[in-house]
Design a protein around this motif. Structure first.
Motif, mmCIF file in Angstrom:
data_model
loop_
_atom_site.group_PDB
_atom_site.id
_atom_site.type_symbol
_atom_site.label_atom_id
_atom_site.label_comp_id
_atom_site.label_asym_id
_atom_site.label_seq_id
_atom_site.Cartn_x
_atom_site.Cartn_y
_atom_site.Cartn_z
ATOM 1 N N HIS A 72 36.317 60.979 23.051
ATOM 2 C CA HIS A 72 36.978 62.168 22.486
ATOM 3 C C HIS A 72 35.952 63.058 21.789
ATOM 4 O O HIS A 72 35.798 64.224 22.145
ATOM 5 N N HIS A 73 35.233 62.493 20.823
ATOM 6 C CA HIS A 73 34.175 63.282 20.185
ATOM 7 C C HIS A 73 33.076 63.594 21.207
ATOM 8 O O HIS A 73 32.666 64.747 21.372
ATOM 9 N N GLY A 74 32.603 62.577 21.906
ATOM 10 C CA GLY A 74 31.529 62.768 22.892
ATOM 11 C C GLY A 74 31.912 63.787 23.959
ATOM 12 O O GLY A 74 31.096 64.614 24.375
ATOM 13 N N GLY A 75 33.147 63.716 24.401
ATOM 14 C CA GLY A 75 33.630 64.653 25.430
ATOM 15 C C GLY A 75 33.609 66.090 24.919
ATOM 16 O O GLY A 75 33.286 67.025 25.667
ATOM 17 N N ALA A 76 33.941 66.258 23.653
ATOM 18 C CA ALA A 76 33.943 67.608 23.075
ATOM 19 C C ALA A 76 32.529 68.180 23.018
ATOM 20 O O ALA A 76 32.321 69.374 23.251
ATOM 21 N N VAL A 77 31.554 67.322 22.719
ATOM 22 C CA VAL A 77 30.163 67.778 22.646
ATOM 23 C C VAL A 77 29.692 68.251 24.030
ATOM 24 O O VAL A 77 29.107 69.331 24.177
ATOM 25 N N LYS A 78 30.000 67.425 25.038
ATOM 26 C CA LYS A 78 29.626 67.810 26.418
ATOM 27 C C LYS A 78 30.295 69.117 26.816
ATOM 28 O O LYS A 78 29.676 70.015 27.398
ATOM 29 N N ALA A 79 31.576 69.207 26.514
ATOM 30 C CA ALA A 79 32.340 70.403 26.905
ATOM 31 C C ALA A 79 31.829 71.643 26.172
ATOM 32 O O ALA A 79 31.746 72.728 26.757
ATOM 33 N N ALA A 80 31.457 71.480 24.899
ATOM 34 C CA ALA A 80 30.946 72.630 24.129
ATOM 35 C C ALA A 80 29.646 73.140 24.747
ATOM 36 O O ALA A 80 29.408 74.349 24.804
ATOM 37 N N ASN A 81 28.816 72.215 25.240
ATOM 38 C CA ASN A 81 27.576 72.639 25.898
ATOM 39 C C ASN A 81 27.866 73.388 27.194
ATOM 40 O O ASN A 81 27.191 74.353 27.526
ATOM 41 N N LYS A 82 28.881 72.949 27.909
ATOM 42 C CA LYS A 82 29.259 73.666 29.131
ATOM 43 C C LYS A 82 29.769 75.071 28.779
ATOM 44 O O LYS A 82 29.409 76.054 29.428
ATOM 45 N N ASP A 83 30.582 75.154 27.734
ATOM 46 C CA ASP A 83 31.107 76.463 27.313
ATOM 47 C C ASP A 83 29.955 77.422 26.993
ATOM 48 O O ASP A 83 29.961 78.575 27.421
ATOM 49 N N LEU A 84 28.967 76.902 26.240
ATOM 50 C CA LEU A 84 27.799 77.712 25.894
ATOM 51 C C LEU A 84 27.087 78.213 27.138
ATOM 52 O O LEU A 84 26.722 79.385 27.254
#
Ligand code: MN3
Length: 240
Positions: A72-84
């Motif tokens: 959940h936390h890890g997934g958010a970090v990955k997703a935030a990098n994709k958004d960037l």
């Protein structure tokens, strides 16, 4: 707090990651192993948990901790990098058709990263209580520690759907304030620095507490690391 104490305390102020690196506090942040949310290139990174996955047993079970932190936390970090990356691509290609979508996603995912990073450090396996400046401000702004606990418990338990109960410092009014956050980014007040956050997404408690969110919240409020909350307040007051 001097630099050595700062490093020891594991303080994190999420909003401070947005400060320039010439800021004295940001320099401290960069050296802090828990608080660092971005690497030298500005990409988001997830730090190791400040304790082992079974540290909070029986209050929070190791399996929940593992899934929560990793996926959940890890997934958010990955997703935030994709958004960037998608925002950068849109800007580079001068094609802004979907940039609003990625901007909204970044707000959601990065807010998740900030709140989860704070959440891990807010918890401990022993009883602590607020003291010093933190206690003084709790009494001034909420009447008493018990009143604050009741307030934050009610606010956290009653979030509509997924979200967080948050105790924050509002620099514009120089007050502590409680927020009832939906998802990770909604119902904030601009400027608030989160000090204490309670994750009430179902993934935070369902394996052990099933549908009993209220029991989970009451338990979490017994294992708050108030020293960490106090460190965050002291740091927020310094950067005000
Ligand atoms: Mn969560």
């Amino acid at each position: 707090m001097n630099r050595k104490d700062f490093l020891k305390s594991g303080t994190l102020v999420g909003a401070a990651t947005l400060l320039s690196t010439s800021n004295a506090f940001a320099n401290n942040l960069t050296d802090n192993p828990i608080d660092k949310l971005v690497d030298a290139n500005g990409n988001y990174i997830q730090q190791a948990l400040p304790y082992s996955e079974n540290f909070l047993e029986p209050h929070m079970d190791a399996e929940t901790m593992h899934l929560h932190y990793t996926f959940h936390h890890g997934g958010a970090v990955k997703a935030a990098n994709k958004d960037l990356a998608m925002i950068k691509k849109a800007m580079d290609e001068n094609n802004l058709e979907t940039v609003d979508y990625w901007t909204k996603k970044l707000s959601y995912h990065f807010s998740s990263h900030v709140l989860h990073s704070i959440f891990w450090t807010n918890l401990t396996n022993k009883n602590t209580a607020p003291s010093g400046e933190l206690l003084k401000r709790i009494e001034k702004d909420f009447g008493s520690y018990d009143k604050l606990k009741g307030y934050i418990a009610a606010t956290s338990k009653n979030v509509d759907g997924n979200g967080w109960g948050i105790l924050g410092y509002q620099p514009y009014s120089d007050k502590l304030t409680v927020l009832q956050c939906e998802n990770h980014e909604k119902l904030t007040q601009w400027g608030v620095v989160p000090l204490l956050v309670v994750d009430v997404w179902e993934h935070a408690y369902y394996l052990k507490y099933k549908n009993k969110r209220a029991d989970f919240v009451d338990t979490m409020l017994q294992v708050i690391n108030w020293d960490n909350v106090a460190d965050r307040l002291n740091t927020a007051l310094k950067i005000k």
